[in-house]
Motif scaffolding. Structure first.
Motif, PDB file in Angstrom:
ATOM      1  N   ARG A  94       0.817  -1.024  -0.111  1.00  0.00           N
ATOM      2  CA  ARG A  94       0.117   0.013  -0.110  1.00  0.00           C
ATOM      3  C   ARG A  94       0.831   1.309  -0.046  1.00  0.00           C
ATOM      4  O   ARG A  94       0.428   2.254   0.419  1.00  0.00           O
ATOM      5  N   SER A 122      -0.401  -6.142  -3.114  1.00  0.00           N
ATOM      6  CA  SER A 122      -1.368  -5.746  -2.140  1.00  0.00           C
ATOM      7  C   SER A 122      -1.981  -7.042  -1.662  1.00  0.00           C
ATOM      8  O   SER A 122      -2.833  -6.959  -0.717  1.00  0.00           O
ATOM      9  N   GLY A 127      -4.961  -1.066  -0.076  1.00  0.00           N
ATOM     10  CA  GLY A 127      -3.977  -0.261  -0.509  1.00  0.00           C
ATOM     11  C   GLY A 127      -4.037   1.220  -0.016  1.00  0.00           C
ATOM     12  O   GLY A 127      -3.452   1.986  -0.278  1.00  0.00           O
TER      13      GLY A 127
END
Length: 471
Positions: A94, A122, A127
């Motif tokens: 993220r 991710s 994210g």
């Protein structure tokens, strides 16, 4: 004469190794971009304090490239041990490396993000970052910098207008994108990944990159061993700084340990109210693996994992000797930093050690408030009476501290206020509640001002060399 303003000096050093350590990514397209925090003190050091708010948002909310820096964001690849279990399925999930530059000391600096959107790493995450998480990181980094801990700094926080759902706080909740400024994002886990994949040539290139850009050294035949020794010393100082500050990081996994010994990535952090070795920060740390008193052990364990990775390209016995530099460096740093926070001038090694041992024994035995102790005893003289200091448990400390002279800065007005500046969980929650309930940022702004005043009263650390000193 006035100091010459720092000009922005872009850098793109990461491109030397980007072919094997990173993937180009794009930032999320956020519905809003409301500037909530800009760290002009840090921006001054990299020549960006002159940006208008509109330009700031363009770069740190919309991620328009900084002139001359990276043309597109890079999500870094790494593995790591998470609570001592190896995980090859991680990486920047993220966040990403947005840009690089040189600061006023010529150090290579990274702009890293948190909450900037999904990447190839991710997995099942969105994210994103909650606004509360961003506020907590502001408070953590400001407090750590003030207490002399080598740390990343929260450079920017921009609210992004999305409503996020999380299982550990009331949902939906507000969202943000954060940019941190620190001296590199190369982690122990970066080396572990290459070793696991058998990429020896790339491992050697990463060692050479790290020596060149973070320690101003050349590779040479003993490069991996020298790098490990340098990392051992830097991480030992970081561990000692945590203890002196009363700080519990919470998640000291090997993917969270920067090789420059600069702490970063703050999730379930806490400041311990007392010198309690068993105090933990993360509710999910049921075994106390990363408890206050076990942090040096945890960081040393991660350092051993770096040695194991480097054993792919270096002699194991020499690497073991390099790891052994951690213990002496940690013990020396604990003494040095404890005397610094107490505000006394060192005498000699024997007296210094006796004082710190007596201090720690008294703090453990009485469990008196940690921040109040350092405030009350600043300069080695008792400034405020308390029943905690009157008993026999503090008697050895009183004897040990008597010969020590105060440092010159004990006259700062901060030391005459009613009590210390602290950062415990109740106040963190109160600051957030005012933002969540009333969109009132006054308490946060006031707290940052108070923290920086405390930092000025303590004075800057001088034992961190230019490769690790964040402030």
């Amino acid at each position: 004469m006035a100091a010459t303003p720092q000009a922005f000096t872009p850098a793109r050093a990461i491109e030397e190794i980007a072919d094997f350590i990173a993937d180009p990514v794009e930032a999320a397209d956020f519905p809003e971009a409301r500037l909530r925090f800009r760290n002009d003190r840090a921006a001054t050091e990299v020549g960006l304090d002159g940006l208008t708010d509109e330009a700031w948002i363009e770069h740190f909310g919309r991620f328009v490239p900084l002139p001359g820096s990276l043309p597109h964001p890079l999500a870094l690849r790494y593995h790591g041990h998470q609570f001592r279990v190896y995980n090859p399925d991680i990486g920047d999930g993220r966040g990403f490396l947005f840009g690089q530059c040189r600061d006023l000391n010529g150090r290579l600096m990274d702009f890293g993000t948190k909450g900037s959107g999904t990447t190839p790493y991710s997995r099942f995450g969105d994210g994103r970052l909650t606004l509360k998480g961003a506020v907590r990181e502001i408070l953590a980094t400001e407090m750590l910098e003030a207490l002399g801990v080598p740390t990343s700094r929260t450079f920017s926080v921009i609210e992004t207008g999305e409503k996020l759902h999380r299982g550990d706080e009331p949902s939906p909740t507000r969202s943000a994108v954060l940019v941190r400024l620190n001296h590199g994002h190369i982690r122990i886990g970066s080396f572990q990944r290459l070793a696991t994949l058998g990429q020896r040539a790339e491992l050697e290139r990463l060692v050479a990159y790290s020596l060149k850009h973070y320690f101003d050294e050349h590779m040479g035949g003993d490069g991996p061993v020298r790098l490990l020794g340098l990392v051992a010393e830097r991480t030992a100082r970081m561990a000692a700084a945590f203890m002196t500050a009363g700080f519990v990081h919470g998640v000291l996994n090997s993917d969270n340990i920067n090789i420059t010994g600069e702490s970063f990535d703050y999730g379930p952090w806490r400041f311990a109210p007392t010198f309690d070795a068993g105090f933990t920060a993360a509710y999910f740390d049921s075994s106390g693996l990363y408890a206050f008193g076990r942090q040096a052990e945890a960081i040393h364990w991660d350092l051993v994992q770096l040695a194991i990775a480097l054993a792919e390209i270096a002699d194991s016995d020499a690497l073991a000797e390099a790891v052994d530099r951690f213990g002496p460096a940690y013990r020396n740093a604990i003494v040095d930093r404890m005397l610094w926070r107490l505000g006394v001038v060192p005498i000699d090694n024997g007296s210094n050690v006796v004082l710190v041992q007596a201090m720690e024994a008294a703090l453990v035995a009485t469990q008196c408030p940690l921040d109040e102790f350092f405030f009350d005893w600043r300069g080695g003289d008792l400034r405020r009476e308390s029943p905690a200091y009157a008993g026999d448990k503090f008697a050895p400390f009183r004897v040990a501290v008597a010969p020590f002279a105060p440092v010159a800065d004990t006259g700062h007005p901060y030391w005459s206020q009613p009590g210390p500046c602290s950062m415990h969980i109740d106040e963190v929650e109160d600051i957030w509640a005012q933002i969540a309930d009333c969109d009132d940022w006054t308490a946060l702004e006031t707290k940052v001002t108070e923290i920086r005043r405390m930092g000025a009263a303590h004075g800057l650390r001088h034992d961190n060399d230019k490769s690790t000193n964040a402030g």
